[in-house]
Design an enzyme around this catalytic site. Structure first.
Site, PDB file in Angstrom:
ATOM      1  N   ARG A  59       0.820  -1.217   0.000  1.00  0.00           N
ATOM      2  CA  ARG A  59       0.000   0.000   0.000  1.00  0.00           C
ATOM      3  C   ARG A  59       0.850   1.262   0.000  1.00  0.00           C
ATOM      4  NH1 ARG A  59      -2.898  -3.973   2.660  1.00  0.00           N
ATOM      5  NH2 ARG A  59      -1.564  -3.680   4.469  1.00  0.00           N
ATOM      6  N   GLU A  96       4.667  -9.321  14.689  1.00  0.00           N
ATOM      7  CA  GLU A  96       4.046  -9.807  15.925  1.00  0.00           C
ATOM      8  C   GLU A  96       4.253 -11.328  16.050  1.00  0.00           C
ATOM      9  OE1 GLU A  96       0.152  -8.258  16.188  1.00  0.00           O
ATOM     10  OE2 GLU A  96      -0.067  -8.835  18.304  1.00  0.00           O
TER      11      GLU A  96
HETATM   12  P1  5GP Z   1       3.754  -2.788  11.892  1.00  0.00           P
HETATM   13  O1  5GP Z   1       4.994  -3.366  11.270  1.00  0.00           O
HETATM   14  O2  5GP Z   1       3.896  -1.314  12.207  1.00  0.00           O
HETATM   15  O3  5GP Z   1       3.279  -3.569  13.077  1.00  0.00           O
HETATM   16  O4  5GP Z   1       2.591  -2.945  10.832  1.00  0.00           O
HETATM   17  C1  5GP Z   1       2.462  -2.046   9.766  1.00  0.00           C
HETATM   18  C2  5GP Z   1       2.532  -2.756   8.456  1.00  0.00           C
HETATM   19  O5  5GP Z   1       1.533  -3.748   8.383  1.00  0.00           O
HETATM   20  C3  5GP Z   1       2.263  -1.796   7.313  1.00  0.00           C
HETATM   21  O6  5GP Z   1       3.022  -2.181   6.166  1.00  0.00           O
HETATM   22  C4  5GP Z   1       0.780  -1.932   7.066  1.00  0.00           C
HETATM   23  O7  5GP Z   1       0.465  -1.850   5.697  1.00  0.00           O
HETATM   24  C5  5GP Z   1       0.435  -3.311   7.607  1.00  0.00           C
HETATM   25  N1  5GP Z   1      -0.728  -3.267   8.516  1.00  0.00           N
HETATM   26  C6  5GP Z   1      -0.791  -3.743   9.782  1.00  0.00           C
HETATM   27  N2  5GP Z   1      -2.007  -3.565  10.304  1.00  0.00           N
HETATM   28  C7  5GP Z   1      -2.745  -2.947   9.357  1.00  0.00           C
HETATM   29  C8  5GP Z   1      -4.109  -2.470   9.312  1.00  0.00           C
HETATM   30  O8  5GP Z   1      -4.923  -2.552  10.246  1.00  0.00           O
HETATM   31  N3  5GP Z   1      -4.492  -1.866   8.151  1.00  0.00           N
HETATM   32  C9  5GP Z   1      -3.634  -1.714   7.107  1.00  0.00           C
HETATM   33  N4  5GP Z   1      -4.116  -1.086   6.003  1.00  0.00           N
HETATM   34  N5  5GP Z   1      -2.372  -2.158   7.113  1.00  0.00           N
HETATM   35  C10 5GP Z   1      -1.925  -2.771   8.225  1.00  0.00           C
END
Ligand code: 5GP
Length: 172
Positions: A59, A96
């Site tokens: 995205r 996670e």
């Molecule tokens: P993080 O690594 O910060 O835990 O997760 C962020 C990454 O996972 C981003 O690349 C994001 O696109 C995706 N992601 C995790 N949770 C969501 C969510 O609820 N919605 C969206 N659109 N992307 C998410």
């Protein structure tokens, strides 16, 4: 500032039970919503000294490419492992549950290039910190990190700030 949060829908229990997934496809398909999102990022960065926009698969490609075009900058895709044809620099990062690997072409940019990193959403910050580490390993300087959505309770934005980087989010 128009309220783009109304255009982001929540899908419960995706991709796993208990997770409330923030789905931006409903924002992207809305012409005004998509344009407002990019315009807000353009307003924020139009006077910032940036060489490239780097977007995280997948995205971050949609947002980053539109922003790069509007700002007349080059776009660098930060891809999942195995997708880029040339020689790459890779970085693994913790999720996670488990881990993942991202990469960029090793000749993506000249050393010292100023990079704005963009993704749709920051949760735990694992993905973005992986991308920051990767870009710095390749010799880039992170100017700032930008996201449409911040999930503050997961602490990712704080973690990035604690590493000394700026974080900009359009909504939380
Ligand atoms: P993080 O690594 O910060 O835990 O997760 C962020 C990454 O996972 C981003 O690349 C994001 O696109 C995706 N992601 C995790 N949770 C969501 C969510 O609820 N919605 C969206 N659109 N992307 C998410």
């Amino acid at each position: 500032m128009s309220d783009i949060t109304k255009l982001i829908r929540t899908i419960p229990n995706y991709p796993k039970d208990g997770i409330m997934f923030r789905d931006i496809t409903t924002l992207l398909k809305d012409p005004k919503g998509f344009q407002t999102t990019i315009n807000m990022l353009v307003e924020k960065y139009k006077n910032t000294d940036i060489d490239y926009i780097a977007g995280i698969e997948a995205r971050g490609f949609i947002l980053g490419a539109a922003l790069a075009y509007a700002l007349n900058k080059g776009f660098i895709p930060v891809r999942k492992k195995g997708k880029l044809p040339g020689k790459t620099i890779t970085q693994s990062y913790d999720l996670e549950y488990g881990s993942d690997t991202i990469e960029i072409h090793e000749d993506s940019f000249a050393s010292g290039s100023k990079i704005l990193l963009i993704d749709d959403l920051i949760a735990t910050g694992g993905t973005a910190i992986g991308a920051i580490t990767l870009i710095e390993k390749a010799g880039g300087t992170i100017v700032e990190t930008a996201f449409v959505v911040d999930l503050p309770e997961l602490g990712g934005a704080k973690k990035i700030q604690n590493l000394g980087h700026k974080v900009f989010c359009l909504c939380s």
